[in-house]
Design an enzyme around this catalytic site. Structure first.
Site, PDB file in Angstrom:
ATOM      1  CB  SER A  76      -0.986   0.026   1.175  1.00  0.00           C
ATOM      2  OG  SER A  76      -1.648   1.272   1.459  1.00  0.00           O
ATOM      3  CE1 TYR A 105      -4.633  -2.761   4.392  1.00  0.00           C
ATOM      4  CE2 TYR A 105      -3.901  -0.556   3.834  1.00  0.00           C
ATOM      5  CZ  TYR A 105      -4.201  -1.788   3.660  1.00  0.00           C
ATOM      6  OH  TYR A 105      -4.240  -2.411   1.961  1.00  0.00           O
TER       7      TYR A 105
END
Length: 236
Positions: free
Chosen positions: A138, A161
């Site tokens: 990401s 995350y």
């Protein structure tokens, strides 16, 4: 014939990546925690379904045995992931709300699950003439981006995350160094409309899958130990 396993591939980015790689001539295994959904997705694509829960040792080991018996593996796409900090497309668990349980559950899938799958399938990849590993990361994994005021990453308030994907980047680097004959890279698909973010993303799965597919198609002389998006190299 190139054989590819994609985890979490019954929907979203994994499904689109499978569709594109099948079009490139790959034999693709649709890894799915839900066996029924995996079979349905595989039937739609002309892929092979395999039950695979990356948080479960027995499930991962069983999948590895099946794929080994079927002839082996050339490409592994670690796509399955979890995001426990969002609801209705918004981050609802930031630093002040974060608990160890949320962090643990996030790491169980995104970090421990990635290592679990790598450990099980490395023996198969070693036998391939052109092994490739794609770890779906990401842009939030970039410490540089998250620490730069004025960027979208800086505005993101979640912890678990982003931290888990930063760990995935480190895993990518260390595995790539240890296994120089393999092409092992981390990719940033971009903020894509998927179930992971309640479809709050700004791009389509077709756009998001572009860099995953491109990296999965690398040849033996392609780059390794990288962190890239569709535009090029990202800062760690």
């Amino acid at each position: 014939m190139t054989t590819t396993l994609i985890t979490g591939a019954n929907k979203g980015l994994g499904f689109e990546t499978a569709r594109r790689l099948i079009a490139e001539g790959h034999t693709v295994y649709i890894g799915s925690r839900d066996d029924r959904r995996g079979r349905e997705a595989a039937e739609r694509l002309g892929a092979r379904a395999i039950q695979l829960d990356i948080t479960d040792d027995a499930s991962v080991d069983a999948a590895a045995r099946v794929i080994e018996a079927d002839g082996g593996l050339d490409v592994l796409v670690n796509n399955a992931g979890a995001q426990h900090e969002m609801a209705d497309g918004k981050v609802v668990i930031g630093a002040e709300e974060l608990t160890a349980d949320v962090l643990r559950r996030t790491f169980e899938t995104n970090v421990f699950g990635t290592v679990r799958v790598l450990h099980a399938f490395l023996p198969l990849l070693r036998r391939s003439p052109a092994p490739v590993v794609v770890n779906v990361s990401s842009g939030l994994a970039s410490l540089t981006r998250v620490a730069t005021p004025g960027t979208p990453a800086y505005a993101y308030r979640g912890v678990a995350y982003a931290a888990s994907k930063t760990a995935v980047n480190m895993i990518t680097v260390q595995y790539a160094k240890a296994l120089p004959t393999m092409r092992i890279n981390a990719v940033e698909p971009g903020f894509t409309k998927t179930d992971l973010n309640d479809h709050a993303g700004v791009q389509t799965v077709e756009e998001g899958a572009e860099i995953i597919v491109r990296t999965a198609l690398l040849g033996p002389d392609g780059p390794t130990c990288g962190y890239v998006d569709a535009e090029g190299t990202l800062p760690w």
